[in-house]
Design an enzyme around this catalytic site. Structure first.
Site, PDB file in Angstrom:
ATOM      1  N   HIS A  32       0.658  -1.251   0.283  1.00  6.64           N
ATOM      2  CA  HIS A  32       0.520   0.172  -0.339  1.00  6.64           C
ATOM      3  C   HIS A  32       0.877   1.766   0.443  1.00  6.64           C
ATOM      4  CE1 HIS A  32      -3.791   1.977   1.345  1.00  6.64           C
ATOM      5  NE2 HIS A  32      -3.029   3.418   1.871  1.00  6.64           N
ATOM      6  N   GLU A  33       1.194   1.451   1.351  1.00  8.41           N
ATOM      7  CA  GLU A  33       2.697   2.696   0.769  1.00  8.41           C
ATOM      8  C   GLU A  33       3.897   2.452  -0.695  1.00  8.41           C
ATOM      9  OE1 GLU A  33       2.683   4.587   3.114  1.00  8.41           O
ATOM     10  OE2 GLU A  33       0.988   3.862   4.213  1.00  8.41           O
ATOM     11  N   HIS A  36       2.056   4.521  -2.905  1.00 10.82           N
ATOM     12  CA  HIS A  36       2.243   5.242  -2.974  1.00 10.82           C
ATOM     13  C   HIS A  36       3.294   6.613  -3.400  1.00 10.82           C
ATOM     14  CE1 HIS A  36      -1.652   6.334  -0.753  1.00 10.82           C
ATOM     15  NE2 HIS A  36      -1.317   5.272  -0.052  1.00 10.82           N
TER      16      HIS A  36
END
Length: 250
Positions: A32-33, A36
């Site tokens: 998820h990170e 980003h």
């Protein structure tokens, strides 16, 4: 941990399910990170890269409180990837694509985890016809692992799309509203307290229901948990039904 307590049949099962949950949480939060950071880089901002946050090393993204929340309650967060939107080639496009990158990644993980869940279900049923206990147990553990992955990633999607600061959904809303918007200003000041209130309420309600014989309607007081549970059930069902159409049963 709640999943392990509910599904473990003995101490070994409990231990293995805890380990599998840890692995699933790390995979889900890290990707998820990193998503980003990668999308920020593609938009012209190298802040995450220079900060070493494009790494798959879980320790680079570790946030103690967010991790504990994920293990105990089922939703949480990692250390946010640093992003400087003023480096974006196109500000609005960069803000939106970076904001949704994490949840899109989690949705993809959940979707393909459903495929492996179906495959493990088939493998478990075939193993039960004539394989040894070890093979059956391995298939069962893998089935649980992909079930955990589905649940965690769908929860992350619908948790993060909430328009509450500092979640990804708030970033999208803020991008398309005028500077000084009252809702965004309110959320920037109070968003974290609202989140903590929802999380605290979820913990209190779930703890009370596990220890006291309360009517079913009491569970709906857990607004956040009820919201996430609904979408986990609906999307899990939709994904698995889709893959059952593709996977040969025979």
């Amino acid at each position: 941990m709640i999943f392990a307590l509910r599904n473990g049949q003995n101490a070994l099962d409990y231990f293995v399910l805890i380990v599998l949950t840890l692995i699933a949480v790390c995979i889900s939060l890290v990707l998820h990170e990193v998503a980003h950071g990668l999308v920020a880089k593609w938009n012209g901002d190298y802040t995450a890269k220079y900060a070493g946050r494009l790494s798959l090393n879980p320790l680079k993204h570790f946030d103690l409180i967010g991790f504990i929340m994920m293990m105990l309650i089922g939703f949480g967060y990692a250390k946010p990837v640093p992003v400087n939107p003023y480096n974006f080639k196109h500000y609005k496009r960069g803000m939106v694509t970076v904001a949704i990158a994490g949840v899109v990644t989690n949705m993809i993980i959940a979707f393909f985890s459903a495929l492996f869940f179906c495959l493990m279900w088939l493998a478990l049923n075939r193993a039960a016809l004539g394989s040894g206990v070890g093979v059956i147990k391995l298939c069962w553990y893998l089935l649980q692992f992909f079930s955990i992955l589905i649940t965690i990633n769908i929860s992350l999607v619908f948790f993060n799309i909430l328009p509450i600061f500092p979640l990804d959904g708030f970033r999208v809303v803020e991008t398309f509203t005028r500077r000084g918007n009252k809702f965004c200003a309110f959320m920037r000041v109070n968003g974290q307290y609202i989140l903590w209130g929802l999380v605290g309420l979820s913990f209190v309600v779930s703890s009370a229901m596990s220890k006291i014989d309360l009517p079913d309607w009491f569970g709906y007081l857990d607004v956040l948990g009820t919201y996430l549970e609904y979408f986990v059930i609906q999307l899990s069902k939709a994904f698995t039904e889709f893959w059952w159409l593709m996977v040969p049963i025979g």
